[in-house]
Design a protein around this motif. Sequence first.
Motif, short mmCIF file in Angstrom:
data_model
loop_
_atom_site.label_atom_id
_atom_site.label_comp_id
_atom_site.label_asym_id
_atom_site.label_seq_id
_atom_site.Cartn_x
_atom_site.Cartn_y
_atom_site.Cartn_z
N MET A 30 -4.13 83.97 -68.81
CA MET A 30 -4.38 83.40 -67.59
C MET A 30 -4.38 82.06 -67.19
O MET A 30 -4.66 81.28 -67.92
N ASP A 31 -3.73 81.72 -66.11
CA ASP A 31 -3.22 80.53 -65.73
C ASP A 31 -4.73 79.90 -65.50
O ASP A 31 -5.58 80.44 -64.58
N PRO A 32 -4.76 78.49 -65.52
CA PRO A 32 -5.95 77.84 -65.07
C PRO A 32 -6.09 77.70 -63.68
O PRO A 32 -4.92 77.56 -63.12
N LEU A 33 -7.28 77.51 -63.21
CA LEU A 33 -7.45 77.27 -61.78
C LEU A 33 -6.89 76.01 -61.45
O LEU A 33 -7.26 74.87 -62.27
N ARG A 34 -6.41 75.57 -60.43
CA ARG A 34 -5.85 74.32 -60.16
C ARG A 34 -6.66 73.70 -58.65
O ARG A 34 -6.77 74.63 -57.90
N VAL A 35 -7.05 72.71 -59.10
CA VAL A 35 -7.89 72.07 -57.80
C VAL A 35 -7.38 70.65 -57.52
O VAL A 35 -7.20 69.79 -58.44
N LEU A 36 -7.01 70.29 -56.38
CA LEU A 36 -6.55 69.05 -55.79
C LEU A 36 -7.58 68.44 -55.15
O LEU A 36 -8.02 68.94 -53.97
N PHE A 37 -8.24 67.07 -55.63
CA PHE A 37 -9.11 66.42 -54.82
C PHE A 37 -8.39 65.32 -53.87
O PHE A 37 -7.64 64.77 -54.42
N VAL A 38 -8.75 65.40 -52.75
CA VAL A 38 -8.00 64.47 -51.69
C VAL A 38 -8.97 63.64 -50.99
O VAL A 38 -10.03 64.03 -50.60
N CYS A 39 -8.86 62.39 -50.82
CA CYS A 39 -9.58 61.50 -50.15
C CYS A 39 -8.60 60.28 -49.62
O CYS A 39 -7.46 60.74 -49.73
N THR A 40 -8.94 59.19 -49.17
CA THR A 40 -8.36 58.23 -48.29
C THR A 40 -7.17 57.31 -49.05
O THR A 40 -6.18 57.57 -49.41
N GLY A 41 -7.92 56.76 -50.35
CA GLY A 41 -7.12 55.73 -50.99
C GLY A 41 -7.12 56.26 -52.68
O GLY A 41 -6.30 55.60 -53.28
N ASN A 42 -7.73 57.18 -52.93
CA ASN A 42 -7.49 57.89 -54.37
C ASN A 42 -8.16 56.76 -55.29
O ASN A 42 -7.24 56.76 -56.29
N ILE A 43 -8.97 55.74 -55.19
CA ILE A 43 -9.36 54.82 -56.06
C ILE A 43 -10.92 55.01 -56.12
O ILE A 43 -11.44 54.53 -57.09
N CYS A 44 -11.77 55.81 -55.26
CA CYS A 44 -12.94 56.03 -55.68
C CYS A 44 -13.43 57.64 -55.58
O CYS A 44 -13.55 58.14 -56.78
N ARG A 45 -13.56 58.16 -54.53
CA ARG A 45 -14.07 59.46 -54.36
C ARG A 45 -13.49 60.45 -55.00
O ARG A 45 -13.98 61.27 -55.84
N SER A 46 -11.87 60.67 -54.83
CA SER A 46 -11.17 61.77 -55.54
C SER A 46 -11.27 61.61 -57.16
O SER A 46 -11.18 62.59 -57.79
N PRO A 47 -10.76 60.26 -57.42
CA PRO A 47 -10.77 60.18 -59.00
C PRO A 47 -12.14 60.65 -59.56
O PRO A 47 -12.28 61.06 -60.65
N MET A 48 -13.19 60.22 -59.19
CA MET A 48 -14.66 60.50 -59.55
C MET A 48 -14.72 62.10 -59.47
O MET A 48 -15.20 62.58 -60.52
N ALA A 49 -14.21 62.62 -58.42
CA ALA A 49 -14.56 64.03 -58.33
C ALA A 49 -13.81 64.86 -59.52
O ALA A 49 -14.04 65.85 -60.19
N GLU A 50 -12.49 64.44 -59.73
CA GLU A 50 -11.62 64.69 -60.72
C GLU A 50 -12.34 64.51 -61.96
O GLU A 50 -12.40 65.59 -62.89
N GLY A 51 -12.72 63.47 -62.48
CA GLY A 51 -13.37 63.21 -63.60
C GLY A 51 -14.64 64.11 -63.99
O GLY A 51 -14.75 64.62 -65.16
N LEU A 52 -15.28 64.19 -63.02
CA LEU A 52 -16.42 65.16 -63.00
C LEU A 52 -16.10 66.47 -63.32
O LEU A 52 -16.54 67.29 -63.90
N ALA A 53 -15.21 67.13 -62.51
CA ALA A 53 -14.66 68.28 -62.64
C ALA A 53 -14.19 68.58 -64.24
O ALA A 53 -14.38 69.80 -64.81
N ARG A 54 -13.03 67.61 -64.51
CA ARG A 54 -12.56 67.77 -65.80
C ARG A 54 -13.83 67.90 -66.75
O ARG A 54 -13.78 68.61 -67.91
N HIS A 55 -14.61 67.08 -66.73
CA HIS A 55 -15.73 66.81 -67.78
C HIS A 55 -16.73 68.15 -67.80
O HIS A 55 -16.98 68.65 -68.73
N HIS A 56 -17.13 68.69 -66.59
CA HIS A 56 -17.88 69.92 -66.59
C HIS A 56 -17.11 71.08 -67.05
O HIS A 56 -17.71 72.09 -67.52
#
Length: 80
Positions: free
Chosen positions: A1-27
Motif C-alpha cells: 500500500m502506498d503511503p498517504l501523501r500530505v502537502l502542507f501549504v502556507c505563505t512563506g514555508n518557513i514557519c507554519r507549514s514546516p512545523m505542520a510537516e515536522g509534527l505530522a512526520r513525528h506523529h
Amino acid sequence: MDPLRVLFVCTGNICRSPMAEGLARHHAARRGLALSCASVGLIARDGMPASEHGVSALRAKGIDIEGHRARRLGSAEVAW
C-alpha cells in the motif's frame, strides 16, 4: 500500500507549514503510519531556513526541523 501523501501549504514555508510537516512526520512515525509529507509556500524564497521560533518550538517537543529549506509551490508539488 502506498503511503498517504500530505502537502502542507502556507505563505512563506518557513514557519507554519514546516512545523505542520515536522509534527505530522513525528506523529506518523510514532504510530507506525505510512505517511509521506512535504511543505511548500505560495510566495516562498527557495532555500530559506525555517524560522528560529518554529525550530525552537518544535525542538522543545523533541522534533527537529533545523534542516528544513523553503520551497515555492509549483506544478510538480501539486502533481505529487
